[in-house]
Design a protein around this motif. Structure first.
Motif, PDB file in Angstrom:
ATOM      1  N   LYS A   1      43.504  38.114  48.453  1.00  0.00           N
ATOM      2  CA  LYS A   1      42.570  38.803  49.366  1.00  0.00           C
ATOM      3  C   LYS A   1      41.268  39.252  48.444  1.00  0.00           C
ATOM      4  O   LYS A   1      40.130  38.975  48.433  1.00  0.00           O
ATOM      5  CB  LYS A   1      42.864  39.832  50.468  1.00  0.00           C
ATOM      6  CG  LYS A   1      43.409  39.120  51.738  1.00  0.00           C
ATOM      7  CD  LYS A   1      43.753  40.164  52.608  1.00  0.00           C
ATOM      8  CE  LYS A   1      44.404  39.601  53.761  1.00  0.00           C
ATOM      9  NZ  LYS A   1      44.859  40.571  55.017  1.00  0.00           N
ATOM     10  N   GLU A   2      41.856  40.096  47.413  1.00  0.00           N
ATOM     11  CA  GLU A   2      40.791  40.635  46.402  1.00  0.00           C
ATOM     12  C   GLU A   2      40.188  39.513  45.878  1.00  0.00           C
ATOM     13  O   GLU A   2      39.011  39.719  45.309  1.00  0.00           O
ATOM     14  CB  GLU A   2      41.429  41.830  45.496  1.00  0.00           C
ATOM     15  CG  GLU A   2      41.950  42.953  46.257  1.00  0.00           C
ATOM     16  CD  GLU A   2      42.863  43.913  45.432  1.00  0.00           C
ATOM     17  OE1 GLU A   2      43.073  43.407  44.493  1.00  0.00           O
ATOM     18  OE2 GLU A   2      43.276  44.921  45.932  1.00  0.00           O
ATOM     19  N   GLU A   3      40.943  38.697  45.159  1.00  0.00           N
ATOM     20  CA  GLU A   3      40.610  37.450  44.100  1.00  0.00           C
ATOM     21  C   GLU A   3      39.542  36.475  45.007  1.00  0.00           C
ATOM     22  O   GLU A   3      38.708  36.115  44.487  1.00  0.00           O
ATOM     23  CB  GLU A   3      41.492  36.770  43.707  1.00  0.00           C
ATOM     24  CG  GLU A   3      42.202  37.888  42.442  1.00  0.00           C
ATOM     25  CD  GLU A   3      43.321  36.995  41.854  1.00  0.00           C
ATOM     26  OE1 GLU A   3      43.730  35.827  42.201  1.00  0.00           O
ATOM     27  OE2 GLU A   3      43.796  37.933  40.756  1.00  0.00           O
ATOM     28  N   LEU A   4      39.855  36.232  46.484  1.00  0.00           N
ATOM     29  CA  LEU A   4      39.097  35.565  47.113  1.00  0.00           C
ATOM     30  C   LEU A   4      37.637  36.133  47.454  1.00  0.00           C
ATOM     31  O   LEU A   4      36.572  35.163  47.129  1.00  0.00           O
ATOM     32  CB  LEU A   4      39.688  35.350  48.640  1.00  0.00           C
ATOM     33  CG  LEU A   4      39.026  34.585  49.546  1.00  0.00           C
ATOM     34  CD1 LEU A   4      39.031  32.916  48.984  1.00  0.00           C
ATOM     35  CD2 LEU A   4      39.840  34.259  50.710  1.00  0.00           C
ATOM     36  N   GLN A   5      37.611  37.160  47.512  1.00  0.00           N
ATOM     37  CA  GLN A   5      36.409  38.017  47.594  1.00  0.00           C
ATOM     38  C   GLN A   5      35.253  37.663  46.496  1.00  0.00           C
ATOM     39  O   GLN A   5      34.124  37.385  46.506  1.00  0.00           O
ATOM     40  CB  GLN A   5      36.430  39.578  47.924  1.00  0.00           C
ATOM     41  CG  GLN A   5      36.903  39.854  49.330  1.00  0.00           C
ATOM     42  CD  GLN A   5      36.059  39.049  50.404  1.00  0.00           C
ATOM     43  OE1 GLN A   5      35.009  39.190  50.483  1.00  0.00           O
ATOM     44  NE2 GLN A   5      36.988  38.376  51.119  1.00  0.00           N
ATOM     45  N   ILE A   6      36.303  37.861  45.189  1.00  0.00           N
ATOM     46  CA  ILE A   6      35.480  37.547  43.798  1.00  0.00           C
ATOM     47  C   ILE A   6      35.018  36.067  43.817  1.00  0.00           C
ATOM     48  O   ILE A   6      33.826  35.681  43.563  1.00  0.00           O
ATOM     49  CB  ILE A   6      36.226  37.873  42.730  1.00  0.00           C
ATOM     50  CG1 ILE A   6      36.487  39.478  42.635  1.00  0.00           C
ATOM     51  CG2 ILE A   6      35.551  37.576  41.494  1.00  0.00           C
ATOM     52  CD1 ILE A   6      37.530  39.940  41.749  1.00  0.00           C
TER      53      ILE A   6
END
Length: 185
Positions: A126-131
């Motif tokens: 989820k964190e990397e998807l936001q980036i």
């Protein structure tokens, strides 16, 4: 290049855009392509030394900000190697996920441990998807500039892949939840 390492090709590709220091190369990998390719200082510097000896790159020292820095520049031979690789039909598309190893061997522990490992993975995704979504947003503004369509394609691949990971996480936790309830009955 006799036995090419993929890190060599990553470095050559990065150097086609600008001359970089070893530290800059690591930053470019970490901030640009780390979603699908990793590189450590322990692999970058030996590769730089070997590629310089092979004539694929040249080293040059410059003073910037009062400090001596070593920059690397791709040579014509280096560009030929990179271009040749781009035309190769065979590509190794290996996936190595430690989380999946933990899940594969997770049967030796309670299902809650596997659920926890999935949740840790899910949070990271989820964190990397936001980036990636931020990269996509910014790239959409400059798609007509050199190379940006190529960057955009890798970013959208990452978004689609990460969204599939999240879908899998939901399904896997649901299946494990059913499994836990059956054992408790």
């Amino acid at each position: 290049m006799a036995k090419e390492r993929k890190i060599d090709l990553v470095i050559l590709g990065l150097l086609t855009h600008e001359d970089l220091t070893g530290y800059d190369i690591k930053k470019q990998i970490d901030n640009g392509i780390n979603f699908f390719w990793k590189g450590s200082f322990g692999s970058i510097y030996p590769a730089l030394n070997d590629m310089e000896k092979s004539g694929l790159i040249k080293k040059k020292q410059e003073k910037t900000g009062g400090r001596e820095k070593i920059f690397y520049h791709i040579t014509v031979s280096g560009e030929k190697v990179l271009r040749s690789w781009l035309f190769e039909e065979q590509a190794a598309n290996d996936l190595k996920y430690e989380t999946l190893l933990k899940i594969y061997f997770g049967g030796v522990e309670k299902p809650e441990v596997t659920v926890h490992n999935i949740e840790v993975f899910e949070k990271q995704v989820k964190e990397e998807l936001q980036i990636l979504k931020l990269y996509k947003y910014n790239l959409e503004k400059v798609l007509d500039e050199k190379d940006h369509m190529n960057y955009y394609l890798t970013v959208t691949f990452g978004i689609d892949t990460y969204e599939a990971y999240l879908k899998w996480c939901t399904k896997a936790k649901k299946l494990l939840g059913k499994n836990v309830r059956k054992k408790n009955m």
